[in-house]
Write an enzyme that holds these catalytic residues in place. Structure first.
Site, short mmCIF file in Angstrom:
data_model
loop_
_atom_site.label_atom_id
_atom_site.label_comp_id
_atom_site.label_asym_id
_atom_site.label_seq_id
_atom_site.Cartn_x
_atom_site.Cartn_y
_atom_site.Cartn_z
N TRP A 280 126.55 -23.74 57.30
CA TRP A 280 125.60 -24.64 56.63
C TRP A 280 126.29 -25.41 55.50
O TRP A 280 126.14 -26.63 55.39
CB TRP A 280 124.42 -23.84 56.09
CG TRP A 280 123.42 -24.68 55.35
CD1 TRP A 280 122.38 -25.39 55.88
CD2 TRP A 280 123.38 -24.94 53.94
NE1 TRP A 280 121.69 -26.07 54.90
CE2 TRP A 280 122.29 -25.81 53.70
CE3 TRP A 280 124.18 -24.53 52.86
CZ2 TRP A 280 121.97 -26.26 52.42
CZ3 TRP A 280 123.85 -24.98 51.59
CH2 TRP A 280 122.75 -25.83 51.37
N GLY B 280 120.58 -24.80 61.02
CA GLY B 280 120.23 -23.52 60.40
C GLY B 280 119.44 -23.67 59.13
O GLY B 280 119.02 -22.66 58.54
N ASP B 281 119.20 -24.89 58.69
CA ASP B 281 118.48 -25.14 57.44
C ASP B 281 116.97 -24.94 57.66
O ASP B 281 116.37 -25.55 58.55
CB ASP B 281 118.77 -26.57 56.97
CG ASP B 281 118.20 -26.86 55.60
OD1 ASP B 281 118.95 -26.75 54.63
OD2 ASP B 281 117.00 -27.19 55.51
N LEU B 282 116.36 -24.10 56.82
CA LEU B 282 114.95 -23.76 56.98
C LEU B 282 114.05 -24.99 56.85
O LEU B 282 113.10 -25.17 57.64
CB LEU B 282 114.55 -22.71 55.95
CG LEU B 282 113.09 -22.22 56.00
CD1 LEU B 282 112.77 -21.57 57.34
CD2 LEU B 282 112.82 -21.25 54.85
#
Length: 206
Positions: free
Chosen positions: A137, A156-158
């Site tokens: 990330w 992968g970033d929320l």
């Protein structure tokens, strides 16, 4: 360097022409402002400092570090500064290890950020993730914000997972793998979609 406002708009318009749900979200939330960071050591160090803390907390720690080490926290100053001094600035033992590892690589020439592989994003990510404390990330954020690589996609970033799930009206938040599969059709403009999705997410939660 980063992606300019014009590049972001062109990328979103291109993807929006084939994904009407994105186009509708852009019409609702507006085009985002660019997110541009300088290339090099300072941006990677700031990434380490900002891991797992709020934006405000990261800024406070960075300001204390600069007050003690000088503008940009030069690697030679960081290396020679004692543990307790850095701890009083808010830098944990683990982050100090990561920061010192980065500084040592820069000073030794073991990492040349001016010569990352230009044509292959995955090779550049692989090289950056050899730095202690820099995961995929963080590497993707650096390549998007500092180098302006147009097809970087931090799946992968929320916030991106939530934001894409929202504008695509998915029944649940997509996983990283699902999000990478979904975004294949948006290449080579995934970076513009990522920047928009952060913007859209913040509009949603305000």
């Amino acid at each position: 360097m980063g992606l300019s406002k014009e590049m972001i708009k062109a990328g979103l318009d291109h993807v929006g022409a084939v994904e009407p749900r994105l186009a509708a979200a852009v019409a609702q939330s507006g085009y985002p402002e660019p997110r541009i960071r300088p290339e090099g050591y300072e941006t990677l160090l700031r990434t380490i400092v900002g891991q797992q803390v709020s934006v405000a907390s990261a800024a406070a720690v960075w300001n204390k570090l600069e007050a003690r080490l000088g503008q940009g926290c030069p690697p030679e100053r960081l290396i020679e500064t004692e543990f307790d001094e850095l701890r009083t600035c808010g830098l944990s033992r683990q982050k100090q290890g990561y920061a010192r590892s980065l500084a040592e690589l820069i000073l030794s020439g073991g990492l040349d950020l001016a010569n990352l592989p230009e044509q292959d994003d995955e090779e550049a990510i692989a090289l950056l993730t050899t730095i202690k404390g820099i995961g995929r990330w963080s590497a993707e954020i650096y390549l998007l914000f500092a180098e302006g690589r147009a097809d970087i996609w931090p799946a992968g970033d929320l916030a991106i997972q939530i934001g894409v799930g929202n504008f695509l009206d998915l029944p649940e938040r997509p996983s990283e793998k699902e999000l990478r599969d979904i975004a294949e059709a948006w290449s080579p403009h995934r970076g513009a979609v990522a920047i928009f999705t952060w913007h859209h997410y913040h509009v949603m939660v305000m």
